[in-house]
Design an enzyme around this catalytic site. Structure first.
Site, PDB file in Angstrom:
ATOM      1  N   TYR A  41      -6.529  -5.010  -0.943  1.00 52.61           N
ATOM      2  CA  TYR A  41      -5.818  -3.798  -1.365  1.00 52.61           C
ATOM      3  C   TYR A  41      -6.479  -3.288  -2.645  1.00 52.61           C
ATOM      4  O   TYR A  41      -7.692  -3.267  -2.769  1.00 52.61           O
ATOM      5  CB  TYR A  41      -4.325  -4.104  -1.524  1.00 52.61           C
ATOM      6  CG  TYR A  41      -3.463  -2.867  -1.504  1.00 52.61           C
ATOM      7  CD1 TYR A  41      -3.543  -1.959  -0.442  1.00 52.61           C
ATOM      8  CD2 TYR A  41      -2.601  -2.587  -2.553  1.00 52.61           C
ATOM      9  CE1 TYR A  41      -2.772  -0.806  -0.430  1.00 52.61           C
ATOM     10  CE2 TYR A  41      -1.816  -1.439  -2.544  1.00 52.61           C
ATOM     11  CZ  TYR A  41      -1.913  -0.553  -1.480  1.00 52.61           C
ATOM     12  OH  TYR A  41      -1.161   0.584  -1.468  1.00 52.61           O
ATOM     13  N   LYS A  96       2.853  -3.954  27.837  1.00 50.36           N
ATOM     14  CA  LYS A  96       1.524  -3.392  28.086  1.00 50.36           C
ATOM     15  C   LYS A  96       0.562  -3.797  26.963  1.00 50.36           C
ATOM     16  O   LYS A  96      -0.600  -4.127  27.206  1.00 50.36           O
ATOM     17  CB  LYS A  96       1.632  -1.868  28.184  1.00 50.36           C
ATOM     18  CG  LYS A  96       0.401  -1.180  28.742  1.00 50.36           C
ATOM     19  CD  LYS A  96       0.167  -1.588  30.198  1.00 50.36           C
ATOM     20  CE  LYS A  96      -0.973  -0.827  30.831  1.00 50.36           C
ATOM     21  NZ  LYS A  96      -0.598   0.516  31.253  1.00 50.36           N
TER      22      LYS A  96
END
Length: 751
Positions: A41, A96
């Site tokens: 970060y 999925k």
């Protein structure tokens, strides 16, 4: 093959535990120190941000965009359930996403868009484009799905693919290529009838036309009959595109003389009379789910020359979308494609068709319990075929490169194929293959400990999963009470409950046991107590007399004690060559550790036998055995009396002339690490070992439990090998799912 049954409670429990949902996110970089956080970060993250702002293509190098697909739906056409809304579709979209990962190592996030307004839906997805390498549209009703896909393709520079349309079309096309090959027909000469003009049907006929089918030979039907030039009722622009000049008005009329029937409509839409009227060697793809337009049995009754495919896994030639979309996206992502075009879809279909014409790998044959070969009942590959990952994506990628859809062409195609082979977790295929073998075996499985609720849940799951018959040893009233407390009271009727009080075979069991134990200090009173009151012995006697095909036990007693009891009935001790083999599944690898059950302190001869037992289990699991005899020394150094037997065991195998790789003694890192092995060019293993033979049972136990607790490995076993009966032991800390896994292994006679 039996179809899997489950209760609503079981389905909800599957989605609830161990954590709600079907996927989670894990970090791919270290996140331990302050330096790690600074790089991940602020301030370190600013560097790739600036680079991508200057050069957008760099996003594929410094973010997960190149391996990330969004599965997007508004829930207006969920499975066969209709409009469930965006939130109601989320379990399907999560599923999925899991399939993308399982079959092609594609990361995927499900996005449920809460609107039925086409403009709003398109805007929502379009503006999320920078996050993803591809968009998979799912379960959106027609005709909205046509408009949405078309507009998103125009607006976005990444692949947009509606699987309900094109996934079905690609697999259908692959099967049709081979069906016509067998029947000796050319697609341009065939008369093709399609019933069902929704998303999948339209996509199927469009793809077949792109592959050479002549438009005048393609007749499309819907609920109102043939779609022809003069028709106005129930028409839209997508149907009109496939209207032809014809006097035919009904499906029945259209079927007369047809070479090919494609069905994406409803159960029973096709009658035997319609099939009988078709041309010689008709091809019938009855793809309605869950029940086809006509069953293969009904079609073959009137036309034995028919080649039939359905959408069901319990019939040959399943048209299964999972053969298509994972590999289409894999290939498209790997060339940073702008789109998935017709040429890429055709390349996918042709690669699938070519694969089905080749010899089927042994692991696929093992999964099906029979040898599969190209022919009328095998025109489409199975989802178990391990070659799919490295055969289909390269074909898709090449088509993308040839047609200019690729931003980043692949230079080394052989290297790319090799990298694809390394992407997949082999354990998933192995476990699924075992599951399918068990389902075909239909074994009568004896669950010895019917007074334990975990065992009862496993027995119910075994039966409802279609593996065979569950025989539970216990008292019916006790079993009923425990299942009712679990909310599964209805399952009592499904199970066969057996005990000494209701069997007609007790006297023959006792006679058999007395013959084995009369010279081991057991009198008739002892024999009666063992046979009539001990569930472990009783279950083993059932198996010995052919009243079951396998036994699962050990969930309620220590394994050493259970082994003692089993040995009253079978020769399952060290002297007779039995051994316990435990499978460790971790980070895409499977390693077998032996002996974890029988031998306390094996000598060199015992260790050689243990290696043979491990090799047999490995082959049952579809692995090519590579055995390492492990110790704290490597090839004689440091010298130690305790390492001598590990040094001598390979020499025993030399004399026995076994047909698998083995080497030792060596440390674990040399056994499992190819780079470490390279320091010993004389060693005989061709790759990292997948079977570790350890010096003693205590070291095996420590190794397995340490990997389980600290490494997070999945443990299966110990698998009892070298016994002339299918007996598997669970541990006392086994879950219901662990017990079910052992029952599946017993059904396959692993070991």
């Amino acid at each position: 093959m039996s179809r899997t049954k489950f209760t609503e409670e079981e389905a909800l429990a599957f989605h609830h535990a161990p954590t709600p949902g079907k996927w989670a996110i894990t970090a791919t970089v270290p996140m331990t120190t302050q330096r790690d956080l600074s790089l991940a970060y602020s301030p370190g993250v600013a560097v790739p941000c600036l680079r991508i702002a200057e050069e957008p293509q760099a996003a594929y190098d410094y973010t997960n965009k190149g391996n990330l697909v969004a599965v997007v739906s508004n829930g207006t056409a969920v499975l066969g359930l209709g409009n469930l809304g965006a939130l109601g579709s989320k379990p399907v979209m999560e599923g999925k996403a899991v399939l993308f990962k399982r079959f092609a190592d594609v990361d995927s996030i499900d996005l449920e868009v809460d609107t039925e307004d086409v403009d709003a839906f398109v805007d929502a997805v379009k503006h999320l484009g920078p996050s993803f390498g591809g968009i998979n549209l799912e379960d959106i009703r027609a005709p909205d799905c046509f408009v949405i896909e078309e507009r998103l393709k125009e607006a976005m520079d990444i692949p947009v693919f509606h699987d309900d349309q094109h996934g079905t079309a690609v697999i259908c096309a692959a099967g049709l290529i081979n069906a016509l090959h067998i029947s000796g027909k050319r697609i341009e000469d065939c008369r093709i009838v399609l019933n069902g003009a929704g998303a999948a049907g339209i996509a199927c006929i469009e793809l077949l036309k792109a592959m050479g089918a002549r438009p005048r030979n393609c007749i499309v039907c819907d609920t109102k009959g043939v779609i022809h030039k003069d028709r106005t009722e129930g028409m839209n622009q997508w149907k009109s595109a496939h209207a032809i000049e014809t006097d035919l008005r009904t499906l029945e009329e259209a079927m007369a003389g047809a070479d090919v029937f494609l069905g994406v409509s409803v159960k029973g839409a096709v009658t035997p009379a319609m099939v009988e009227s078709m041309a010689d060697n008709p091809v019938i793809f009855a793809m309605a789910n869950p029940d086809p337009e006509i069953t293969p049995e009904e079609a073959h009754d009137v036309r034995p020359d028919a080649i039939v495919a359905t959408g069901r896994s319990d019939y040959p030639n399943q048209v299964n979308n999972v053969l298509g979309f994972p590999y289409l996206f894999r290939g498209a992502l790997d060339v940073n494609a702008r789109a998935i075009n017709e040429e890429m879809k055709i390349a996918c279909a042709e690669a699938l068709a070519a694969l089905a014409r080749e010899d089927v790998p042994d692991e696929v044959a093992m999964a099906y319990g029979r040898k599969l070969s190209f022919g009328r009942d095998y025109i489409i590959p199975t989802p178990f075929d391990p070659r799919l990952i490295w055969r289909v994506p390269p074909a898709v990628a090449k088509a993308g490169m040839d047609t200019g859809a690729a931003r980043r062409p692949i230079v080394d195609m052989e290297g790319y194929q090799a990298s694809l082979k390394g992407r997949m977790d082999p354990t998933a295929s192995i476990l699924r293959g075992i599951t399918e073998r068990a389902r075909r075996a239909q074994a009568r499985m004896i669950f010895a400990e019917g007074d334990d609720v975990r065992v009862l849940r496993a027995a119910v799951a075994y039966q409802r999963s279609g593996f065979g018959t569950a025989l539970v040893v216990g008292r019916e009233a006790d079993v009923r009470t425990k299942l009712e407390a679990e909310g599964m009271g209805d399952a009592v009727r499904e199970l066969t409950i057996v005990n000494a009080a209701n069997t007609e075979h007790l006297e023959s069991y006792k006679a058999f046991l007395y013959a084995r134990l009369q010279r081991r200090g057991h009198d008739m009173a002892d024999i009666h107590r063992l046979a009539a009151r001990d569930r472990h012995v009783f279950s083993a006697l059932m198996l010995a007399h052919g009243h079951g095909d396998g036994v699962v036990t050990g969930a309620t007693r220590k394994s050493a004690h259970v082994m003692e009891l089993i040995n009253h009935v079978f020769d399952a001790d060290a002297g007779h060559g039995a051994a316990g083999v435990t499978a460790l599944l971790h980070r895409g690898r499977i390693v077998l550790v032996a002996d974890t059950l029988v031998h306390e302190w094996p000598d060199a001869e015992d260790l050689a036998t243990i290696a043979e037992r491990g090799a047999a289990v490995a082959r049952h699991l579809g692995l090519d055995p590579r055995v390492a005899f492990v110790s704290f020394s490597t090839f004689g150094y440091p010298v130690s009396e305790r390492a001598e037997k590990m040094h001598g065991a390979p020499q025993v195998l030399d004399v026995r002339g076994v047909d698998f790789e083995y080497e030792g003694e060596m440390t674990v890192d040399v056994a499992l690490n190819a780079q470490a092995q390279a320091s010993y060019p004389f060693q005989r293993l061709t790759g990292p070992a997948n079977i570790l033979v350890v010096p003693a049972r205590h070291s095996a136990s420590i190794s397995v439990k340490l990997m389980q607790e600290m490494g997070g490995a999945t443990v299966i076993g110990p698998i009892l090998a070298g016994v002339d009966a299918s007996v598997q032991l669970c541990s006392t800390v086994s879950t219901a799912n662990d017990i079910l896994n052992m029952a599946v292994l017993a059904a396959c006679k692993v070991g």
